[in-house]
Design a protein around this motif. Structure first.
Motif, PDB file in Angstrom:
ATOM      1  N   GLY A   1       0.877  -1.227  -0.061  1.00 18.71           N
ATOM      2  CA  GLY A   1      -0.075   0.029   0.040  1.00 18.71           C
ATOM      3  C   GLY A   1       0.681   1.276   0.023  1.00 18.71           C
ATOM      4  N   GLY A   2       2.244   1.240   0.563  1.00 14.82           N
ATOM      5  CA  GLY A   2       2.756   2.454   0.438  1.00 14.82           C
ATOM      6  C   GLY A   2       3.885   2.718  -0.652  1.00 14.82           C
ATOM      7  N   THR A   3       3.675   1.693  -1.746  1.00 13.11           N
ATOM      8  CA  THR A   3       4.459   1.823  -2.902  1.00 13.11           C
ATOM      9  C   THR A   3       4.115   3.051  -3.774  1.00 13.11           C
ATOM     10  OG1 THR A   3       3.327   0.192  -4.236  1.00 13.11           O
ATOM     11  CG2 THR A   3       5.121  -0.500  -3.080  1.00 13.11           C
ATOM     12  N   ASP A   4       4.982   3.711  -4.431  1.00 12.63           N
ATOM     13  CA  ASP A   4       4.785   4.685  -5.335  1.00 12.63           C
ATOM     14  C   ASP A   4       3.934   4.359  -6.397  1.00 12.63           C
ATOM     15  OD1 ASP A   4       6.083   6.495  -3.630  1.00 12.63           O
ATOM     16  OD2 ASP A   4       8.006   6.690  -4.760  1.00 12.63           O
ATOM     17  N   TYR A   5       4.242   3.273  -7.167  1.00 12.22           N
ATOM     18  CA  TYR A   5       3.253   2.802  -8.200  1.00 12.22           C
ATOM     19  C   TYR A   5       2.025   2.468  -7.727  1.00 12.22           C
ATOM     20  CZ  TYR A   5       5.176  -1.704  -6.619  1.00 12.22           C
ATOM     21  OH  TYR A   5       5.534  -2.938  -5.796  1.00 12.22           O
ATOM     22  N   PHE A   6       1.706   2.080  -6.576  1.00  8.55           N
ATOM     23  CA  PHE A   6       0.410   1.657  -6.247  1.00  8.55           C
ATOM     24  C   PHE A   6      -0.292   3.162  -5.815  1.00  8.55           C
ATOM     25  CE2 PHE A   6      -3.054  -0.850  -4.253  1.00  8.55           C
ATOM     26  CZ  PHE A   6      -3.469   0.130  -3.500  1.00  8.55           C
ATOM     27  N   LYS A   7       0.361   3.946  -5.530  1.00 11.07           N
ATOM     28  CA  LYS A   7      -0.496   5.335  -5.118  1.00 11.07           C
ATOM     29  C   LYS A   7      -0.893   5.894  -6.693  1.00 11.07           C
ATOM     30  CE  LYS A   7       1.802   5.735  -0.629  1.00 11.07           C
ATOM     31  NZ  LYS A   7       2.905   6.390  -0.084  1.00 11.07           N
ATOM     32  N   ALA A   8       0.294   5.783  -7.701  1.00  8.03           N
ATOM     33  CA  ALA A   8       0.031   6.485  -8.599  1.00  8.03           C
ATOM     34  C   ALA A   8      -1.035   5.629  -9.483  1.00  8.03           C
ATOM     35  CB  ALA A   8       1.427   6.159  -9.678  1.00  8.03           C
ATOM     36  N   ALA A   9      -1.093   4.196  -9.498  1.00  5.93           N
ATOM     37  CA  ALA A   9      -2.163   3.707 -10.147  1.00  5.93           C
ATOM     38  C   ALA A   9      -3.625   4.116  -9.444  1.00  5.93           C
ATOM     39  CB  ALA A   9      -1.887   1.911 -10.015  1.00  5.93           C
ATOM     40  N   GLY A  10      -3.572   4.129  -8.059  1.00  5.46           N
ATOM     41  CA  GLY A  10      -4.979   4.589  -7.557  1.00  5.46           C
ATOM     42  C   GLY A  10      -5.565   5.954  -8.119  1.00  5.46           C
ATOM     43  N   ALA A  11      -4.523   6.962  -8.385  1.00  3.66           N
ATOM     44  CA  ALA A  11      -4.990   7.931  -8.834  1.00  3.66           C
ATOM     45  C   ALA A  11      -5.143   8.132 -10.261  1.00  3.66           C
ATOM     46  CB  ALA A  11      -3.712   9.075  -8.969  1.00  3.66           C
ATOM     47  N   ALA A  12      -4.780   7.145 -10.973  1.00  5.27           N
ATOM     48  CA  ALA A  12      -4.934   7.028 -12.605  1.00  5.27           C
ATOM     49  C   ALA A  12      -6.226   6.329 -12.723  1.00  5.27           C
ATOM     50  CB  ALA A  12      -3.958   6.397 -13.198  1.00  5.27           C
ATOM     51  N   MET A  13      -6.837   5.271 -11.782  1.00  7.48           N
ATOM     52  CA  MET A  13      -8.099   4.649 -11.624  1.00  7.48           C
ATOM     53  C   MET A  13      -9.098   5.282 -11.162  1.00  7.48           C
ATOM     54  SD  MET A  13      -6.943   0.611 -10.901  1.00  7.48           S
ATOM     55  CE  MET A  13      -6.020   0.886  -9.624  1.00  7.48           C
ATOM     56  N   GLY A  14      -8.818   6.329 -10.337  1.00  8.10           N
ATOM     57  CA  GLY A  14     -10.098   7.296  -9.789  1.00  8.10           C
ATOM     58  C   GLY A  14     -10.917   7.561 -10.631  1.00  8.10           C
ATOM     59  N   PRO A  15     -10.747   8.110 -11.754  1.00  9.30           N
ATOM     60  CA  PRO A  15     -11.740   8.654 -12.753  1.00  9.30           C
ATOM     61  C   PRO A  15     -12.543   7.686 -13.328  1.00  9.30           C
ATOM     62  CG  PRO A  15      -9.653   9.675 -13.218  1.00  9.30           C
ATOM     63  CD  PRO A  15      -9.379   8.675 -12.233  1.00  9.30           C
ATOM     64  N   THR A  16     -12.002   6.379 -13.324  1.00  5.73           N
ATOM     65  CA  THR A  16     -12.647   5.306 -14.086  1.00  5.73           C
ATOM     66  C   THR A  16     -13.766   4.542 -12.927  1.00  5.73           C
ATOM     67  OG1 THR A  16     -11.241   3.610 -13.246  1.00  5.73           O
ATOM     68  CG2 THR A  16     -10.625   4.627 -15.518  1.00  5.73           C
ATOM     69  N   MET A  17     -13.897   4.899 -11.720  1.00 10.59           N
ATOM     70  CA  MET A  17     -14.545   4.215 -10.630  1.00 10.59           C
ATOM     71  C   MET A  17     -16.020   4.813 -10.850  1.00 10.59           C
ATOM     72  SD  MET A  17     -12.752   2.091  -8.893  1.00 10.59           S
ATOM     73  CE  MET A  17     -11.526   1.615 -10.029  1.00 10.59           C
ATOM     74  N   ALA A  18     -17.034   3.876 -10.360  1.00  5.11           N
ATOM     75  CA  ALA A  18     -18.190   4.154 -10.214  1.00  5.11           C
ATOM     76  C   ALA A  18     -18.768   4.336  -9.030  1.00  5.11           C
ATOM     77  CB  ALA A  18     -18.970   3.376 -10.961  1.00  5.11           C
ATOM     78  N   GLY A  19     -17.785   3.984  -7.989  1.00  2.00           N
ATOM     79  CA  GLY A  19     -18.257   3.966  -6.665  1.00  2.00           C
ATOM     80  C   GLY A  19     -16.846   3.829  -5.752  1.00  2.00           C
ATOM     81  N   ALA A  20     -17.122   3.921  -4.363  1.00  2.00           N
ATOM     82  CA  ALA A  20     -15.910   3.545  -3.631  1.00  2.00           C
ATOM     83  C   ALA A  20     -15.571   2.012  -3.603  1.00  2.00           C
ATOM     84  CB  ALA A  20     -16.113   3.986  -2.210  1.00  2.00           C
ATOM     85  N   PRO A  21     -14.319   1.575  -3.433  1.00  2.00           N
ATOM     86  CA  PRO A  21     -14.034   0.388  -3.566  1.00  2.00           C
ATOM     87  C   PRO A  21     -14.363  -0.310  -2.185  1.00  2.00           C
ATOM     88  CG  PRO A  21     -12.045   1.425  -3.357  1.00  2.00           C
ATOM     89  CD  PRO A  21     -13.061   2.562  -3.551  1.00  2.00           C
ATOM     90  N   VAL A  22     -14.433  -1.538  -2.072  1.00  2.00           N
ATOM     91  CA  VAL A  22     -14.891  -2.392  -0.872  1.00  2.00           C
ATOM     92  C   VAL A  22     -13.699  -3.331  -0.674  1.00  2.00           C
ATOM     93  CG1 VAL A  22     -16.389  -3.835   0.475  1.00  2.00           C
ATOM     94  CG2 VAL A  22     -17.360  -2.104  -0.962  1.00  2.00           C
ATOM     95  N   ILE A  23     -13.013  -3.124   0.545  1.00  2.00           N
ATOM     96  CA  ILE A  23     -11.813  -3.919   0.644  1.00  2.00           C
ATOM     97  C   ILE A  23     -12.105  -4.861   1.929  1.00  2.00           C
ATOM     98  CG2 ILE A  23      -9.280  -3.789   1.229  1.00  2.00           C
ATOM     99  CD1 ILE A  23     -10.037  -2.352  -1.411  1.00  2.00           C
ATOM    100  N   GLU A  24     -11.887  -6.149   1.525  1.00  2.00           N
ATOM    101  CA  GLU A  24     -12.197  -7.032   2.718  1.00  2.00           C
ATOM    102  C   GLU A  24     -10.883  -7.750   3.024  1.00  2.00           C
ATOM    103  OE1 GLU A  24     -14.865 -10.276   2.192  1.00  2.00           O
ATOM    104  OE2 GLU A  24     -15.300 -10.486   4.277  1.00  2.00           O
TER     105      GLU A  24
END
Lengths: 96, 96
Positions: free
Chosen positions: A67-90
């Motif tokens: 969760g702390g890697t730069d590439y994970f954070k960058a991917a999260g930002a890039a995926m944000g605009p494609t989302m249709a709702g908040a993710p559910v993490i179990e």
């Protein structure tokens, strides 16, 4: 070992864009995180735009590192605009 | 590749018995099914008695083979009395 099922709701019109970003992320995870044992994107057969990421980590440290890697954070930002709702993490405890 | 998330509701008082049977099954799956890439039992952190099996199969044939094995059927019968409800099996398409 820790399991994670991440349920992501993606705007159907942006599914291709989402998949491209995610698969790039998954390649970086596999190349850089020996503690991430499984990191597999899957697509629901019944709900359009719904994806589930099946994940297994060797330890809590491996999960935190992920969760702390730069590439994970960058991917999260890039995926944000494609989302249709908040993710559910179990988070799940592996039984061994 | 095919993903499966199997949600199993187990009677809390019979959790130990269930886990023993399931781990024995998992060992047989790993020893006998090269097409089963991931077969991991996990326990919910939030719902008592709820387990999720994270599974990945190389093909539909591998998934069908799994369900047809004698040891899978025997484990299903042995786990039956420990269940607190019907299992929920979700099939997912892996994105590669």
């Amino acid at each position: 070992m820790i399991g994670v099922v991440a349920t992501l709701k993606v705007q159907p019109a942006k599914a291709a864009e989402f998949e491209k970003v995610f698969l790039d992320l998954a390649a970086k995870v596999k190349a850089n995180e020996p503690g991430c044992l499984v990191y597999q994107l899957t697509r629901s057969k019944t709900e359009e735009g719904v994806y589930k990421v099946l994940e297994l980590y060797a330890s809590m440290d491996a999960l935190k590192h992920h969760g702390g890697t730069d590439y994970f954070k960058a991917a999260g930002a890039a995926m944000g605009p494609t989302m249709a709702g908040a993710p559910v993490i179990e988070y799940l405890d592996a039984v061994e």
